[in-house]
Design a protein around this motif. Sequence first.
Motif, PDB file in Angstrom:
ATOM      1  N   ASP A 162      17.889  11.700  -3.094  1.00  0.00           N
ATOM      2  CA  ASP A 162      16.583  12.317  -3.336  1.00  0.00           C
ATOM      3  C   ASP A 162      16.428  13.635  -2.587  1.00  0.00           C
ATOM      4  O   ASP A 162      15.601  14.474  -2.964  1.00  0.00           O
ATOM      5  CB  ASP A 162      15.459  11.359  -2.928  1.00  0.00           C
ATOM      6  CG  ASP A 162      15.345  10.178  -3.881  1.00  0.00           C
ATOM      7  OD1 ASP A 162      15.630  10.358  -5.080  1.00  0.00           O
ATOM      8  OD2 ASP A 162      14.970   9.085  -3.430  1.00  0.00           O
ATOM      9  N   SER A 168      13.484  17.914 -12.575  1.00  0.00           N
ATOM     10  CA  SER A 168      12.895  16.708 -13.172  1.00  0.00           C
ATOM     11  C   SER A 168      13.669  16.227 -14.385  1.00  0.00           C
ATOM     12  O   SER A 168      13.323  15.200 -14.974  1.00  0.00           O
ATOM     13  CB  SER A 168      11.436  16.990 -13.573  1.00  0.00           C
ATOM     14  OG  SER A 168      11.380  18.095 -14.471  1.00  0.00           O
ATOM     15  N   TYR A 204      22.631  10.145 -19.845  1.00  0.00           N
ATOM     16  CA  TYR A 204      21.357  10.344 -19.139  1.00  0.00           C
ATOM     17  C   TYR A 204      21.011  11.826 -18.991  1.00  0.00           C
ATOM     18  O   TYR A 204      20.119  12.163 -18.219  1.00  0.00           O
ATOM     19  CB  TYR A 204      21.424   9.702 -17.756  1.00  0.00           C
ATOM     20  CG  TYR A 204      21.614   8.206 -17.775  1.00  0.00           C
ATOM     21  CD1 TYR A 204      20.541   7.334 -17.904  1.00  0.00           C
ATOM     22  CD2 TYR A 204      22.901   7.657 -17.681  1.00  0.00           C
ATOM     23  CE1 TYR A 204      20.728   5.964 -17.929  1.00  0.00           C
ATOM     24  CE2 TYR A 204      23.095   6.286 -17.701  1.00  0.00           C
ATOM     25  CZ  TYR A 204      22.007   5.445 -17.830  1.00  0.00           C
ATOM     26  OH  TYR A 204      22.190   4.084 -17.847  1.00  0.00           O
ATOM     27  N   GLY A 207      17.484  12.604 -19.325  1.00  0.00           N
ATOM     28  CA  GLY A 207      16.606  11.683 -18.623  1.00  0.00           C
ATOM     29  C   GLY A 207      15.995  12.260 -17.354  1.00  0.00           C
ATOM     30  O   GLY A 207      16.294  13.392 -16.939  1.00  0.00           O
ATOM     31  N   GLU A 208      15.139  11.452 -16.735  1.00  0.00           N
ATOM     32  CA  GLU A 208      14.483  11.848 -15.489  1.00  0.00           C
ATOM     33  C   GLU A 208      15.192  11.192 -14.308  1.00  0.00           C
ATOM     34  O   GLU A 208      15.366   9.968 -14.281  1.00  0.00           O
ATOM     35  CB  GLU A 208      13.018  11.400 -15.502  1.00  0.00           C
ATOM     36  CG  GLU A 208      12.179  11.984 -16.624  1.00  0.00           C
ATOM     37  CD  GLU A 208      10.769  11.435 -16.606  1.00  0.00           C
ATOM     38  OE1 GLU A 208      10.239  11.167 -15.502  1.00  0.00           O
ATOM     39  OE2 GLU A 208      10.197  11.243 -17.695  1.00  0.00           O
ATOM     40  N   ALA A 210      14.094  10.452 -11.499  1.00  0.00           N
ATOM     41  CA  ALA A 210      13.218   9.498 -10.817  1.00  0.00           C
ATOM     42  C   ALA A 210      13.336   8.088 -11.399  1.00  0.00           C
ATOM     43  O   ALA A 210      12.996   7.109 -10.731  1.00  0.00           O
ATOM     44  CB  ALA A 210      11.771   9.971 -10.887  1.00  0.00           C
ATOM     45  N   ARG A 211      13.804   7.967 -12.631  1.00  0.00           N
ATOM     46  CA  ARG A 211      13.917   6.668 -13.291  1.00  0.00           C
ATOM     47  C   ARG A 211      15.293   6.020 -13.093  1.00  0.00           C
ATOM     48  O   ARG A 211      15.547   4.933 -13.597  1.00  0.00           O
ATOM     49  CB  ARG A 211      13.626   6.813 -14.788  1.00  0.00           C
ATOM     50  CG  ARG A 211      12.180   7.220 -15.097  1.00  0.00           C
ATOM     51  CD  ARG A 211      11.957   7.348 -16.594  1.00  0.00           C
ATOM     52  NE  ARG A 211      10.574   7.674 -16.901  1.00  0.00           N
ATOM     53  CZ  ARG A 211       9.590   6.799 -17.063  1.00  0.00           C
ATOM     54  NH1 ARG A 211       9.858   5.503 -16.946  1.00  0.00           N
ATOM     55  NH2 ARG A 211       8.363   7.180 -17.343  1.00  0.00           N
ATOM     56  N   LEU A 212      16.174   6.685 -12.373  1.00  0.00           N
ATOM     57  CA  LEU A 212      17.531   6.191 -12.199  1.00  0.00           C
ATOM     58  C   LEU A 212      17.649   5.322 -10.955  1.00  0.00           C
ATOM     59  O   LEU A 212      16.835   5.415 -10.024  1.00  0.00           O
ATOM     60  CB  LEU A 212      18.506   7.364 -12.092  1.00  0.00           C
ATOM     61  CG  LEU A 212      18.559   8.326 -13.276  1.00  0.00           C
ATOM     62  CD1 LEU A 212      19.517   9.463 -12.981  1.00  0.00           C
ATOM     63  CD2 LEU A 212      18.947   7.596 -14.554  1.00  0.00           C
ATOM     64  N   SER A 213      18.678   4.497 -10.917  1.00  0.00           N
ATOM     65  CA  SER A 213      18.962   3.688  -9.724  1.00  0.00           C
ATOM     66  C   SER A 213      19.551   4.579  -8.637  1.00  0.00           C
ATOM     67  O   SER A 213      19.914   5.743  -8.879  1.00  0.00           O
ATOM     68  CB  SER A 213      19.953   2.579 -10.070  1.00  0.00           C
ATOM     69  OG  SER A 213      21.234   3.138 -10.368  1.00  0.00           O
ATOM     70  N   LYS A 217      21.550   8.054  -9.212  1.00  0.00           N
ATOM     71  CA  LYS A 217      21.090   9.311  -8.604  1.00  0.00           C
ATOM     72  C   LYS A 217      22.212   9.973  -7.804  1.00  0.00           C
ATOM     73  O   LYS A 217      22.385  11.195  -7.855  1.00  0.00           O
ATOM     74  CB  LYS A 217      19.889   9.046  -7.681  1.00  0.00           C
ATOM     75  CG  LYS A 217      18.594   8.733  -8.381  1.00  0.00           C
ATOM     76  CD  LYS A 217      17.486   8.505  -7.354  1.00  0.00           C
ATOM     77  CE  LYS A 217      16.164   8.172  -8.002  1.00  0.00           C
ATOM     78  NZ  LYS A 217      15.099   7.936  -6.999  1.00  0.00           N
TER      79      LYS A 217
END
Length: 298
Positions: A162, A168, A204, A207-208, A210-213, A217
């Motif tokens: 993170d 995003s 992905y 994709g976002e 924030a929605r990943l494991s 990430k």
Amino acid sequence: GAYGLQLLLEAHDFGSIAGLHLSEFFEQALCFELFAFQFLTEGVVIDLHLKFVVLGGESGILVLHLFLLDGEQFGHLLVFLYLSESKERYSADDDNQQNDDDDKFFVITGPNGSGKSTLAKLFNGLYKPTSGSICVDGLSTTDENNEFEIKRRVGLVFQNPDNQIVASVVEEDVAFGPENLGIEPSEIRRRVDEALGVVGMSEYAKGEPARLSGGQKQRIAIAGILAMKPDCMIFDESTAMLDPVGRDEVMSVVKKLNKERGMTVIHITHYMDEAARADRVIVLDDGRLILDGTPSEV
């Protein structure tokens, strides 16, 4: 193959022996206390400590410390100096010099606070050395003109993904590095697709993050570095915050980069099962190299 030299020192007389300035030496070297006990002599209680002080390799000093009960140092009475056959001498100003072969998998390990992450950031140029020098392919990390090139050549993946994901949308995040290098758009597109394919995250792309494991990430963070075409990848405890599944995902990518793509990998970890996969393991303690060899040797 070691030999010993017995030296008798007067109390409080550190002196300089065989080129070793002991007052600096005891402050900075790695020490192991072998045993300690108290005894009474002429009405004075004295603490006795026997320590082994590591010089490096097979070399070291066996030193006897005496302290008065109130903690005042009474003196270094008896010192044995052990040198390996190479007779190399320790200097408090010695740099850790590593001439690493290409295409190798290195692991750096050691206790918390030993300097592993600091070393990683020095390699990448995020930190500048206060003494000595660090060069990447002949480029000094202290020269501001080399900053972008060094960061391109030495990719650094942090512990927490993170802290490394800035966009995003997944593909936009992977494109962030090449864009800052001034790469033209069609080449950026090609690099993003290739990097996502290498880490197994192509599906992905839109994709976002924030929605990943956590493991996913971390793979996106790795893809963002790969898109910059580095010569070396440093993983700074990149599996520490992951569950077993996430750890396996990341280590599979690490192995693929090293074995299939021939990339030099430096992996910082506390996990010994990960260290066992390396070509070479380096152990740090208090900012100093104390062990260096193959996993079986270490």
